[in-house]
Design a protein around this motif. Structure first.
Motif, PDB file in Angstrom:
ATOM      1  N   GLY A 107      26.032 -72.020 -10.830  1.00 13.03           N
ATOM      2  CA  GLY A 107      25.345 -71.043 -10.277  1.00 13.03           C
ATOM      3  C   GLY A 107      24.681 -71.157  -9.120  1.00 13.03           C
ATOM      4  N   HIS A 108      24.355 -72.426  -8.779  1.00 13.87           N
ATOM      5  CA  HIS A 108      23.636 -72.681  -7.428  1.00 13.87           C
ATOM      6  C   HIS A 108      24.769 -72.439  -6.269  1.00 13.87           C
ATOM      7  CE1 HIS A 108      20.805 -75.632  -9.660  1.00 13.87           C
ATOM      8  NE2 HIS A 108      20.560 -74.533  -9.905  1.00 13.87           N
ATOM      9  N   THR A 109      25.973 -72.879  -6.567  1.00 10.52           N
ATOM     10  CA  THR A 109      27.035 -72.640  -5.649  1.00 10.52           C
ATOM     11  C   THR A 109      27.398 -71.541  -5.134  1.00 10.52           C
ATOM     12  OG1 THR A 109      27.802 -75.029  -6.300  1.00 10.52           O
ATOM     13  CG2 THR A 109      29.294 -73.680  -4.941  1.00 10.52           C
ATOM     14  N   ALA A 110      27.607 -70.480  -6.401  1.00  8.82           N
ATOM     15  CA  ALA A 110      28.070 -69.287  -6.268  1.00  8.82           C
ATOM     16  C   ALA A 110      26.967 -68.495  -5.649  1.00  8.82           C
ATOM     17  CB  ALA A 110      28.011 -68.561  -7.441  1.00  8.82           C
ATOM     18  N   THR A 111      25.723 -68.610  -5.949  1.00  7.75           N
ATOM     19  CA  THR A 111      24.563 -67.935  -5.099  1.00  7.75           C
ATOM     20  C   THR A 111      24.494 -68.344  -3.616  1.00  7.75           C
ATOM     21  OG1 THR A 111      23.011 -68.193  -7.155  1.00  7.75           O
ATOM     22  CG2 THR A 111      21.911 -68.136  -4.792  1.00  7.75           C
ATOM     23  N   LEU A 112      24.722 -69.495  -3.201  1.00  7.50           N
ATOM     24  CA  LEU A 112      24.798 -69.922  -1.790  1.00  7.50           C
ATOM     25  C   LEU A 112      25.937 -69.330  -0.959  1.00  7.50           C
ATOM     26  CD1 LEU A 112      22.866 -71.203   0.001  1.00  7.50           C
ATOM     27  CD2 LEU A 112      24.147 -73.451  -0.275  1.00  7.50           C
ATOM     28  N   LEU A 113      27.147 -69.506  -1.795  1.00  7.00           N
ATOM     29  CA  LEU A 113      28.308 -68.835  -1.136  1.00  7.00           C
ATOM     30  C   LEU A 113      28.090 -67.340  -0.564  1.00  7.00           C
ATOM     31  CD1 LEU A 113      31.160 -70.594  -3.200  1.00  7.00           C
ATOM     32  CD2 LEU A 113      30.453 -71.040  -0.553  1.00  7.00           C
ATOM     33  N   GLN A 114      27.613 -66.570  -1.702  1.00  7.33           N
ATOM     34  CA  GLN A 114      27.561 -65.099  -1.303  1.00  7.33           C
ATOM     35  C   GLN A 114      26.364 -64.824  -0.419  1.00  7.33           C
ATOM     36  OE1 GLN A 114      29.465 -62.703  -2.157  1.00  7.33           O
ATOM     37  NE2 GLN A 114      31.056 -64.170  -2.996  1.00  7.33           N
ATOM     38  N   LEU A 115      25.281 -65.650  -0.612  1.00  8.82           N
ATOM     39  CA  LEU A 115      24.209 -65.489   0.370  1.00  8.82           C
ATOM     40  C   LEU A 115      24.784 -65.903   1.832  1.00  8.82           C
ATOM     41  CD1 LEU A 115      21.314 -65.317   1.339  1.00  8.82           C
ATOM     42  CD2 LEU A 115      20.714 -67.357   0.408  1.00  8.82           C
ATOM     43  N   ALA A 116      25.323 -66.879   2.068  1.00  5.95           N
ATOM     44  CA  ALA A 116      26.072 -67.268   3.260  1.00  5.95           C
ATOM     45  C   ALA A 116      26.870 -66.106   3.913  1.00  5.95           C
ATOM     46  CB  ALA A 116      26.912 -68.600   3.036  1.00  5.95           C
ATOM     47  N   LYS A 117      27.825 -65.567   2.921  1.00  9.51           N
ATOM     48  CA  LYS A 117      28.660 -64.538   3.466  1.00  9.51           C
ATOM     49  C   LYS A 117      27.807 -63.304   3.907  1.00  9.51           C
ATOM     50  CE  LYS A 117      32.149 -61.255   1.589  1.00  9.51           C
ATOM     51  NZ  LYS A 117      32.863 -60.912   0.478  1.00  9.51           N
ATOM     52  N   ALA A 118      26.781 -62.992   3.186  1.00  5.35           N
ATOM     53  CA  ALA A 118      25.889 -61.677   3.621  1.00  5.35           C
ATOM     54  C   ALA A 118      25.218 -62.043   5.237  1.00  5.35           C
ATOM     55  CB  ALA A 118      24.554 -61.655   2.674  1.00  5.35           C
ATOM     56  N   ILE A 119      24.578 -63.426   5.092  1.00  9.80           N
ATOM     57  CA  ILE A 119      24.084 -63.607   6.352  1.00  9.80           C
ATOM     58  C   ILE A 119      25.094 -63.668   7.512  1.00  9.80           C
ATOM     59  CG2 ILE A 119      23.120 -65.638   7.688  1.00  9.80           C
ATOM     60  CD1 ILE A 119      21.261 -66.124   5.214  1.00  9.80           C
ATOM     61  N   HIS A 120      26.270 -63.900   7.085  1.00  8.13           N
ATOM     62  CA  HIS A 120      27.465 -64.128   8.349  1.00  8.13           C
ATOM     63  C   HIS A 120      27.401 -62.709   8.763  1.00  8.13           C
ATOM     64  CE1 HIS A 120      31.063 -64.901  10.415  1.00  8.13           C
ATOM     65  NE2 HIS A 120      31.791 -64.119   9.523  1.00  8.13           N
ATOM     66  N   GLU A 121      27.587 -61.700   7.649  1.00  6.34           N
ATOM     67  CA  GLU A 121      27.934 -60.565   8.081  1.00  6.34           C
ATOM     68  C   GLU A 121      26.801 -59.629   8.840  1.00  6.34           C
ATOM     69  OE1 GLU A 121      28.492 -58.584   4.352  1.00  6.34           O
ATOM     70  OE2 GLU A 121      30.607 -59.569   3.931  1.00  6.34           O
ATOM     71  N   LEU A 122      25.579 -60.255   8.835  1.00 10.22           N
ATOM     72  CA  LEU A 122      24.607 -59.759   9.570  1.00 10.22           C
ATOM     73  C   LEU A 122      24.095 -60.622  10.836  1.00 10.22           C
ATOM     74  CD1 LEU A 122      22.025 -58.765   6.610  1.00 10.22           C
ATOM     75  CD2 LEU A 122      23.279 -57.334   7.904  1.00 10.22           C
ATOM     76  N   HIS A 123      25.024 -61.707  11.083  1.00 12.64           N
ATOM     77  CA  HIS A 123      24.401 -62.653  11.975  1.00 12.64           C
ATOM     78  C   HIS A 123      24.115 -62.018  13.478  1.00 12.64           C
ATOM     79  CE1 HIS A 123      28.822 -62.766  13.303  1.00 12.64           C
ATOM     80  NE2 HIS A 123      28.647 -63.300  14.240  1.00 12.64           N
ATOM     81  N   GLU A 124      25.030 -61.321  14.015  1.00  7.37           N
ATOM     82  CA  GLU A 124      24.626 -60.738  15.283  1.00  7.37           C
ATOM     83  C   GLU A 124      23.225 -59.931  15.510  1.00  7.37           C
ATOM     84  OE1 GLU A 124      27.784 -57.949  16.328  1.00  7.37           O
ATOM     85  OE2 GLU A 124      29.387 -59.622  16.199  1.00  7.37           O
ATOM     86  N   ASN A 125      22.650 -59.795  14.602  1.00  7.03           N
ATOM     87  CA  ASN A 125      21.341 -59.219  14.589  1.00  7.03           C
ATOM     88  C   ASN A 125      20.181 -60.048  14.448  1.00  7.03           C
ATOM     89  OD1 ASN A 125      22.283 -56.501  15.762  1.00  7.03           O
ATOM     90  ND2 ASN A 125      22.659 -55.960  13.435  1.00  7.03           N
ATOM     91  N   LEU A 126      20.614 -61.269  13.987  1.00  6.18           N
ATOM     92  CA  LEU A 126      19.589 -62.144  13.253  1.00  6.18           C
ATOM     93  C   LEU A 126      19.383 -63.321  14.543  1.00  6.18           C
ATOM     94  CD1 LEU A 126      21.390 -62.885   9.827  1.00  6.18           C
ATOM     95  CD2 LEU A 126      19.204 -61.681  10.351  1.00  6.18           C
ATOM     96  N   ALA A 127      18.338 -64.086  14.291  1.00  7.12           N
ATOM     97  CA  ALA A 127      17.807 -65.040  15.259  1.00  7.12           C
ATOM     98  C   ALA A 127      18.023 -66.294  14.457  1.00  7.12           C
ATOM     99  CB  ALA A 127      16.112 -64.904  15.545  1.00  7.12           C
ATOM    100  N   GLY A 128      18.128 -67.354  15.232  1.00  9.50           N
ATOM    101  CA  GLY A 128      18.312 -68.715  14.716  1.00  9.50           C
ATOM    102  C   GLY A 128      19.402 -69.144  14.094  1.00  9.50           C
ATOM    103  N   GLU A 129      19.411 -70.248  13.259  1.00  4.04           N
ATOM    104  CA  GLU A 129      20.864 -70.675  12.943  1.00  4.04           C
ATOM    105  C   GLU A 129      20.553 -71.202  11.287  1.00  4.04           C
ATOM    106  OE1 GLU A 129      24.204 -74.348  13.572  1.00  4.04           O
ATOM    107  OE2 GLU A 129      22.279 -74.157  14.723  1.00  4.04           O
ATOM    108  N   TYR A 130      21.654 -70.816  10.509  1.00  3.53           N
ATOM    109  CA  TYR A 130      21.574 -70.974   9.024  1.00  3.53           C
ATOM    110  C   TYR A 130      22.473 -71.813   8.778  1.00  3.53           C
ATOM    111  CZ  TYR A 130      18.896 -66.750  10.059  1.00  3.53           C
ATOM    112  OH  TYR A 130      17.944 -66.023  10.435  1.00  3.53           O
ATOM    113  N   VAL A 131      21.951 -73.240   7.924  1.00  5.84           N
ATOM    114  CA  VAL A 131      22.813 -74.276   7.591  1.00  5.84           C
ATOM    115  C   VAL A 131      22.898 -74.147   6.036  1.00  5.84           C
ATOM    116  CG1 VAL A 131      23.343 -76.834   7.668  1.00  5.84           C
ATOM    117  CG2 VAL A 131      22.192 -75.537   9.571  1.00  5.84           C
TER     118      VAL A 131
END
Length: 387
Positions: A107-131
């Motif tokens: 569940g941890h892995t599934a959560t982080l994968l979908q969160l990363a996908k969502a942040i990637h889709e919004l990345h142009e309007n976001l500040a900073g970097e996400y690891v």
């Protein structure tokens, strides 16, 4: 941006469930997670996200850069399973005999994968970097965190957040604590070398079982008589083996156990006192007793400011009445190593199913809705840290 992120996560919930159940059906043990790691790499590669494999072993690290400058926020999930036979009667039961996800890492892995996908889709309007740190081998010391750190997973990171889906508390709740929230986890192995013989002539022997029994009793006095009652410590002997025929006095006995503490001082005291008890028992019985004491993960010590920050984020997501301060947990977690390097906090996301079983139980499961709660809190913490 937070509302857009939440909308994307809500829409991705069913995909989270699909990923979680796939991983649950195909678990891999600590340090052997090659296929799981490849699954994670493929997920990021298909999205065009920068990803690095074989980080400190089987670890995977993905990075998403925002369109504007800002801070670097790390989020971590683990993905190893346990050597336990899955006894749940569910369609997604483990297909690997003797191996299952009995702690929620799928569940941890599934959560982080979908969160990363969502942040990637919004990345142009976001500040900073996400690891996005996908860590192998949390369940087995020395663990995967320390090797991933040595391999650079925290390079440039300003803060780190992590959560554990927790089957013992109600879904929708969040538990936090500044300071030590999980214990240091050490283990010991003791070998009693006596002198075996016939059960009818005990006077001609040095009974390893009797000596081992004395050791168990003597060891249990350390916490009650050597540790300050204001402090906390646990010493548990989990294995005592001296297998013989019914009429044979044991020549050797082997004991194994664990020690849990929260502070370096008590950790040192426990190791010193255990060795002293072993030496004293050997002297009393005129025999040889060898001990191997191995230090595992240090205590998980949450940083004060970052914990207060995530507490507020969680209150915004689930409501203040569902965010509670937890007593420290005696379980161990190698998230501790990340917090020794950078500020951050680790919290528990309630995930109690209709019929709850403890973590590491053959029938362990969790309420999958908790993944969405965890994703929203981690996501909001990451985005708002830029402000």
């Amino acid at each position: 941006m937070k509302n857009q992120l939440f909308e994307k996560l809500t829409n991705a919930y069913e995909d989270m469930v699909v990923i979680r159940r796939h991983l649950h059906m195909h678990p891999e043990l600590s340090f052997k997670e090659e296929k799981t790691a490849q699954y994670i790499v493929d997920f990021y590669t298909d999205l065009g996200i920068e990803v690095q494999a074989n980080v400190g072993g089987n670890g995977v690290v993905a990075r998403v850069k925002g369109g504007k400058p800002g801070k670097t926020v790390a989020l971590r999930a683990d993905f190893d399973a346990l050597p336990i036979q899955d006894e749940k009667d569910v369609p997604y039961q483990s297909t690997v005999p003797g191996v299952m996800h009995a702690c929620g890492h799928d569940g941890h892995t599934a959560t982080l994968l979908q969160l990363a996908k969502a942040i990637h889709e919004l990345h142009e309007n976001l500040a900073g970097e996400y690891v996005f740190i996908h860590q192998h081998a949390e369940e087995l010391a020395p663990g995967g965190a320390i090797s991933m750190i040595e391999d650079g997973c925290l390079d440039g990171v300003d803060v780190i957040f992590g959560t554990h889906l927790w089957s013992q508390t109600d879904a929708g709740t969040v538990e936090y604590l500044a300071g030590p929230i999980m214990a240091a986890s050490d283990m010991f192995e003791i070998k009693v070398q006596g002198a075996g013989g016939h059960g009818a002539n005990p006077h001609q022997t040095k009974d390893a079982i009797v000596i081992g029994a004395q050791l168990v009793t003597n060891l249990q006095q350390i916490v009650s008589r050597r540790v300050d009652p204001i402090e906390s410590a646990v010493l548990s002997v989990g294995s005592f083996v001296a297998e013989n025929a019914f009429n044979v006095i044991a020549d050797t006995a082997k004991l194994r156990g664990t020690v849990r503490t929260f502070t370096p001082e008590i950790r040192d005291l426990m190791e010193t006192e255990i060795k002293r008890v072993v030496e004293g028992t050997a002297l009393t019985n005129n025999c040889t007793i060898d001990i191997v004491y191995r230090r595992g993960y240090p205590a998980v010590v949450n940083h004060k400011d970052e914990t207060a920050y995530v507490k507020k984020i969680a209150e915004d997501v689930v409501g203040s009445e569902l965010v509670v301060e937890t007593p420290p947990h005696m379980g161990g977690e190698d998230f501790a190593y990340y917090l020794e390097k950078v500020p951050g906090t680790f919290f528990f996301t309630g995930a109690k199913p209709d019929v709850p079983y403890p973590h590491h139980h053959p029938k362990f499961d969790f309420d999958e809705n908790a993944m969405l709660t965890a994703a929203k809190i981690l996501g909001a913490a990451a985005l708002e840290y830029q402000e």
